[in-house]
Write a protein that holds these residues in place. Structure first.
Motif, PDB file in Angstrom:
ATOM      1  N   CYS A 102      75.398  48.665   5.811  1.00  0.00           N
ATOM      2  CA  CYS A 102      76.078  47.671   6.607  1.00  0.00           C
ATOM      3  C   CYS A 102      76.859  48.447   7.649  1.00  0.00           C
ATOM      4  CB  CYS A 102      77.006  46.831   5.741  1.00  0.00           C
ATOM      5  SG  CYS A 102      78.100  47.835   4.738  1.00  0.00           S
ATOM      6  N   CYS A 117      81.872  43.503   8.582  1.00  0.00           N
ATOM      7  CA  CYS A 117      80.659  44.145   9.072  1.00  0.00           C
ATOM      8  C   CYS A 117      80.017  43.408  10.231  1.00  0.00           C
ATOM      9  CB  CYS A 117      79.629  44.203   7.969  1.00  0.00           C
ATOM     10  SG  CYS A 117      80.196  45.169   6.573  1.00  0.00           S
ATOM     11  N   GLY A 133      74.347  43.120   4.832  1.00  0.00           N
ATOM     12  CA  GLY A 133      73.130  43.239   4.056  1.00  0.00           C
ATOM     13  C   GLY A 133      72.774  44.671   3.807  1.00  0.00           C
ATOM     14  N   ASP A 134      73.678  45.388   3.286  1.00  0.00           N
ATOM     15  CA  ASP A 134      73.329  46.771   3.002  1.00  0.00           C
ATOM     16  C   ASP A 134      72.714  46.887   1.617  1.00  0.00           C
ATOM     17  OD1 ASP A 134      76.394  47.988   1.634  1.00  0.00           O
ATOM     18  OD2 ASP A 134      75.923  45.916   2.162  1.00  0.00           O
ATOM     19  N   GLN A 143      76.173  38.980   5.537  1.00  0.00           N
ATOM     20  CA  GLN A 143      75.836  39.597   4.369  1.00  0.00           C
ATOM     21  C   GLN A 143      74.571  39.225   3.941  1.00  0.00           C
ATOM     22  OE1 GLN A 143      78.548  39.783   2.270  1.00  0.00           O
ATOM     23  NE2 GLN A 143      79.525  40.245   3.626  1.00  0.00           N
ATOM     24  N   PHE A 160      72.378  40.824   2.171  1.00  0.00           N
ATOM     25  CA  PHE A 160      71.764  41.230   1.029  1.00  0.00           C
ATOM     26  C   PHE A 160      72.315  40.752  -0.138  1.00  0.00           C
ATOM     27  CE2 PHE A 160      68.791  43.911   1.829  1.00  0.00           C
ATOM     28  CZ  PHE A 160      69.018  44.241   3.031  1.00  0.00           C
ATOM     29  N   GLY A 161      71.562  40.747  -0.863  1.00  0.00           N
ATOM     30  CA  GLY A 161      71.918  40.527  -2.187  1.00  0.00           C
ATOM     31  C   GLY A 161      72.930  39.539  -2.208  1.00  0.00           C
ATOM     32  N   SER A 162      73.737  39.581  -1.430  1.00  0.00           N
ATOM     33  CA  SER A 162      74.786  38.708  -1.724  1.00  0.00           C
ATOM     34  C   SER A 162      74.214  37.408  -1.629  1.00  0.00           C
ATOM     35  CB  SER A 162      75.746  38.838  -0.681  1.00  0.00           C
ATOM     36  OG  SER A 162      75.145  38.976   0.432  1.00  0.00           O
ATOM     37  N   SER A 163      74.325  36.759  -2.291  1.00  0.00           N
ATOM     38  CA  SER A 163      73.893  35.449  -2.221  1.00  0.00           C
ATOM     39  C   SER A 163      73.387  35.017  -0.938  1.00  0.00           C
ATOM     40  CB  SER A 163      75.076  34.663  -2.332  1.00  0.00           C
ATOM     41  OG  SER A 163      75.901  35.114  -1.473  1.00  0.00           O
ATOM     42  N   ASN A 183      80.841  36.605   3.729  1.00  0.00           N
ATOM     43  CA  ASN A 183      81.515  37.405   2.806  1.00  0.00           C
ATOM     44  C   ASN A 183      82.811  36.884   2.701  1.00  0.00           C
ATOM     45  OD1 ASN A 183      79.813  39.037   3.113  1.00  0.00           O
ATOM     46  ND2 ASN A 183      80.589  39.734   4.936  1.00  0.00           N
ATOM     47  N   SER A 184      83.264  37.003   1.759  1.00  0.00           N
ATOM     48  CA  SER A 184      84.629  36.681   1.510  1.00  0.00           C
ATOM     49  C   SER A 184      85.170  35.840   2.598  1.00  0.00           C
ATOM     50  CB  SER A 184      85.389  37.932   1.530  1.00  0.00           C
ATOM     51  OG  SER A 184      85.042  38.660   2.570  1.00  0.00           O
ATOM     52  N   LYS A 208      77.536  41.188  -8.779  1.00  0.00           N
ATOM     53  CA  LYS A 208      78.785  40.895  -8.078  1.00  0.00           C
ATOM     54  C   LYS A 208      79.952  40.572  -8.980  1.00  0.00           C
ATOM     55  CE  LYS A 208      76.288  38.719  -4.410  1.00  0.00           C
ATOM     56  NZ  LYS A 208      76.244  37.586  -3.541  1.00  0.00           N
ATOM     57  N   PRO A 250      83.236  40.028  -4.017  1.00  0.00           N
ATOM     58  CA  PRO A 250      82.549  39.483  -2.845  1.00  0.00           C
ATOM     59  C   PRO A 250      81.107  39.943  -2.722  1.00  0.00           C
ATOM     60  CG  PRO A 250      84.242  41.075  -2.206  1.00  0.00           C
ATOM     61  CD  PRO A 250      84.425  40.816  -3.650  1.00  0.00           C
ATOM     62  N   GLU A 251      80.810  41.049  -3.339  1.00  0.00           N
ATOM     63  CA  GLU A 251      79.471  41.598  -3.163  1.00  0.00           C
ATOM     64  C   GLU A 251      79.134  42.470  -4.363  1.00  0.00           C
ATOM     65  OE1 GLU A 251      76.754  42.129  -1.897  1.00  0.00           O
ATOM     66  OE2 GLU A 251      76.643  41.382   0.138  1.00  0.00           O
ATOM     67  N   ARG A 252      77.958  43.035  -4.297  1.00  0.00           N
ATOM     68  CA  ARG A 252      77.560  43.910  -5.408  1.00  0.00           C
ATOM     69  C   ARG A 252      78.510  45.096  -5.500  1.00  0.00           C
ATOM     70  NH1 ARG A 252      72.924  45.269  -2.241  1.00  0.00           N
ATOM     71  NH2 ARG A 252      74.070  44.027  -0.744  1.00  0.00           N
ATOM     72  N   TYR A 304      79.563  48.729  -5.990  1.00  0.00           N
ATOM     73  CA  TYR A 304      78.927  50.027  -5.824  1.00  0.00           C
ATOM     74  C   TYR A 304      79.692  51.137  -6.518  1.00  0.00           C
ATOM     75  CZ  TYR A 304      75.529  48.416  -2.362  1.00  0.00           C
ATOM     76  OH  TYR A 304      74.486  47.810  -1.721  1.00  0.00           O
ATOM     77  N   ARG A 338      81.113  46.753   2.534  1.00  0.00           N
ATOM     78  CA  ARG A 338      82.345  47.480   2.836  1.00  0.00           C
ATOM     79  C   ARG A 338      83.619  46.810   2.334  1.00  0.00           C
ATOM     80  NH1 ARG A 338      82.802  46.909   8.166  1.00  0.00           N
ATOM     81  NH2 ARG A 338      84.378  48.512   8.432  1.00  0.00           N
ATOM     82  N   HIS A 339      83.504  46.038   1.287  1.00  0.00           N
ATOM     83  CA  HIS A 339      84.730  45.455   0.749  1.00  0.00           C
ATOM     84  C   HIS A 339      85.359  46.402  -0.250  1.00  0.00           C
ATOM     85  CE1 HIS A 339      83.691  41.658   2.523  1.00  0.00           C
ATOM     86  NE2 HIS A 339      82.500  41.762   2.012  1.00  0.00           N
ATOM     87  N   GLN A 391      78.166  51.736   4.948  1.00  0.00           N
ATOM     88  CA  GLN A 391      78.146  51.389   3.528  1.00  0.00           C
ATOM     89  C   GLN A 391      78.958  52.369   2.697  1.00  0.00           C
ATOM     90  OE1 GLN A 391      74.450  52.307   1.258  1.00  0.00           O
ATOM     91  NE2 GLN A 391      74.367  50.102   1.116  1.00  0.00           N
TER      92      GLN A 391
END
Lengths: 419, 331
Positions: free
Chosen positions: A141, A150, A154-155, A297, A299-302, A307-308, B121, B145-147, B149, B165-166, B189
């Protein structure tokens, strides 16, 4: 070459472009300057944020501080220093007394107030970043300013790619298709970056400028011209992102004032994925995205991005890409990184749209030559097929990656991007 | 490229995993080293004696591992499970599950809980004392908020880095919501996050190879600083030493030690044959374990075996330099 007495500052920082030719000493023991004040302590004046007011890291967007903006511009201008490799990116214009150290303190203050109100400065920053410091890992991202959400979302991490590959291999997927899938993923992401580069925040003004190039493949995001609403990307439906799009724009934070549309307007992007090679031109910048931090976002993210909360609708999903778990990731260990094209099927990156929203999907007929900053290898493709017909349906059809119309889409099918 | 690395790299550990190494950790109490690998195994070594002491298998690649105390540990795997091991008896069981691969696992001594982060997540906290199987050990699930890492603990603080980047900072005593929600100050990332041993902040590394030093305290004087240079190509794996300096390893095969305060490189170790996949310092700082493991950044090409190197650390290599020292040649 006789090195001068002084130690080379660049080398001490970790990278000196001159290497052996450098006229300063490359020592491994750096000269200390002030008293070490303890790891992480705040006492040193070097790190104090002198003038600028502090901004908490969680600053929201839309901080209206015009004075800072000029500072930002200066900052950006000052950072255009190619000779320094990666070093000066974060130099604060108001460097404190401590030479090198202070130069390296990132200008947090500056960053904090970067509001993306000036697309040119954002664009410069992006161009600079992508030119000088293009990350080796393309499935990342990217936010053009630190602390901001970002621009390209979608990283995928290396581990995810690899895990997916292993999963796929376990399932018996042939290596080739795994590689193919990864490669598509990779390419589409590169294309995304390319687009960002080409038209970051071009905002307003002209509306769908050439951007249209997106080679968005099929998925057509139903281009919903004239509506700022995020297009219902049918393609995204997989990801369900379409829904998400909505939030996107609103985020005041992002782009100050830019209409949310940004991203979504370009429905067409979704497909970028796999093939982006066409040079997805999505210029996203153009419209709204600006400032953007459209966090897309994907990726993956839903599926829905956002995002947030901040991200506006990101969606775009790249539903594919990440589909970890669901879709077998790059199978096989070998693949893992390779980015081997991610399964083609999946790939369409929806995500790309995000940026592009601004420029209506139109596949810009004219395709300005991709500015290519980073041109992904595939980008070249840009097929230009397009049968430009007077028929508007051409603008609504699903574009394959690489297809680029020869003409700009007529206004009537352009999304109304208002910044 | 083939051939043994220069002897300066340290000695090689016997019986390394047969596939890439995802992480390795030293115990806090001894020279035991726990290694997790893509070959689905978790291996326990006695690093000083260079002996493999135990091996445990998962159903899928193991992405992270950590010690509980010297005799037990946990692992996180792509088979969605979090497992617990008792090394002395060789017993293992499943502590819990996520719904997607579990990327990181840490044990918090302060809270007495195991914290795991996953690509589904969520963050989950587990009570390893719960004796009756997975259904009784879960303390809480916290959406991210995200996967996830990477995550790191210090004292009562937990820092979680996710995709997009959260960065979330939690207080383990009150997990109902994050103490801070941030975006990474790096542009790309996030690769990994590590808290400073003194608990004032954390270091974030990104795939572009930069490291940002951030602080928990959000007041003006503590805003984060950032490194202005590229530390390593591609992957930066940061590990913090006793002295407040940290080491990074990247795809270029080099391990560098940096002084965060002065933003200087203190030392660079000789090149390892493959990318550095993981680093860990022993508790007393005498040993550095380096996992040299091809990370496929160039696709499937012939490559060196995955190996773990142990090197003895000289204090001079990792201690911040208070005075100017001239002409020390890198090893």
């Amino acid at each position: 070459m006789i090195p001068r007495r002084e130690p080379c500052r660049n080398f001490q920082r970790g990278s000196c472009q001159y290497g052996d030719r450098c006229k300063f000493l490359h020592l491994t023991q750096p000269q200390t300057r002030s008293n070490p004040f303890g790891f992480g302590s705040q006492s040193s004046s070097q790190f104090s944020r002198a003038s600028q007011q502090p901004k908490p890291n969680t600053f929201g967007f839309g901080v209206q501080d015009t004075t800072q903006l000029s500072g930002v511009n200066n900052f950006v201008a000052r950072n255009q220093n190619p000779s320094k490799l990666f070093e000066n990116k974060w130099i604060r214009p108001t460097a404190t007394t401590n030479s090198t150290s202070s130069q390296e303190t990132d200008t947090q203050k500056q960053a904090a107030v970067h509001e993306c109100t000036d697309p040119e400065s954002c664009k410069r920053q992006i161009i600079e970043d992508l030119k000088n410091e293009a990350p080796l890992w393309k499935l990342t991202c990217y936010g053009h300013w630190k602390y901001l959400p970002c621009d390209i979302v979608g990283d995928i991490s290396y581990e995810e790619l690899r895990a997916n590959a292993y999963e796929d291999a376990k399932r018996g997927l042939p290596l080739q298709s795994i590689v193919e899938r990864e490669r598509n993923l990779w390419n589409s992401k590169v294309a995304e970056f390319d687009n960002l580069l080409r038209s970051p925040y071009v905002i307003r003004s002209s509306g769908p400028t050439a951007v249209n190039q997106f080679s968005i493949s099929s998925n057509t995001l139903t281009v919903s011209p004239l509506s700022n609403k995020p297009p219902t990307f049918s393609s995204f439906s997989q990801l369900g992102t379409s829904a998400s799009v909505a939030p996107f724009m609103s985020s005041g934070s992002l782009i100050s004032g830019t209409p949310s549309n940004t991203v979504f307007t370009q429905p067409s992007f979704p497909k970028i994925a796999s093939q982006i090679s066409g040079g997805s031109e999505m210029k996203f910048g153009a419209s709204g995205t600006v400032g953007g931090q459209l966090p897309m976002q994907q990726f993956g993210s839903s599926p829905g991005p956002s995002n947030s909360g901040r991200t506006n609708g990101t969606f775009v999903g790249e539903p594919r890409l990440q589909q970890f778990g669901s879709s077998p990731g790059p199978s096989k260990s070998n693949i893992t990184n390779g980015f081997m094209a991610m399964g083609t099927e999946q790939a369409p990156l929806r995500s790309i749209p995000q940026f592009f929203s601004s420029s209506s999907n139109q596949s810009s007929g004219s395709l300005d030559g991709p500015k290519a900053v980073q041109s992904a290898p595939n980008q070249a493709a840009a097929g230009d097929k397009q049968d430009i017909g007077a028929d508007d349906t051409i603008w609504l059809k699903e574009w394959d990656i690489g297809e680029i119309p020869e003409e700009e889409p007529p206004e009537r099918v352009c999304l109304n991007i208002n910044y | 490229m083939s051939g043994a690395p220069p002897s300066g790299s340290g000695r090689e550990l016997a019986n390394p995993p047969t596939d890439g190494i995802s992480n390795l950790r030293f115990s806090n109490h001894s020279d035991h080293l726990l290694v997790s690998s893509w070959d689905k195994s978790v291996r326990l070594y006695d690093a000083s004696a260079n002996v493999l002491k135990g091996e445990f298998m998962h159903g899928g690649p193991v992405l992270d591992c950590c010690f509980h105390d010297d005799s037990s540990g946990f692992s996180a795997s792509a088979d969605f499970t979090v497992r617990r091991y008792v090394f002395s008896s060789g017993k293992e069981d499943i502590l819990g599950r996520h719904v997607a691969p579990v990327r990181c696992v840490e044990y918090s001594y302060a809270a007495g809980q195991v914290v795991t982060g996953s690509w589904d997540k969520t963050l989950k906290c587990w009570d390893p004392g719960g004796a009756n199987g997975p259904e009784h050990t879960l303390v809480g699930t916290y959406p991210q908020p995200e996967r996830v890492y990477s995550l790191s603990l210090v004292g009562h603080r937990l820092v979680v880095a996710t995709a997009g980047r959260h960065v979330n900072v939690y207080d383990l005593r009150n997990m109902s919501q994050p103490e801070q929600r941030r975006e990474s100050s790096l542009k790309c990332q996030t690769k990994c996050v590590r808290c400073y041993p003194n608990g004032t902040g954390f270091a974030l590394s990104s795939v572009e190879g930069r490291v940002a030093m951030e602080f928990f305290d959000l007041s003006e004087a503590s805003q984060s600083k950032k490194y202005g240079y590229l530390l390593n190509l591609f992957q930066a794996v940061a590990v913090l030493t006793l002295y407040g300096t940290f080491a990074t390893g990247g795809c270029d095969g080099y391990v560098n030690v940096w002084d965060g305060n002065h933003k200087k490189r203190l030392y660079q170790y000789s090149k390892y044959p493959s990318s550095i996949a993981a680093l860990s310092f022993s508790k007393d700082g005498r040993l550095l374990a380096v996992a040299s493991s091809y990370t496929f950044e160039e696709g499937d090409i012939p490559h060196e075996q995955d190996a773990i190197y142990l090197r003895n650390i000289n204090e001079v290599e990792v201690r911040p330099k208070p005075k100017a020292i001239h002409a020390a040649a890198p090893l």
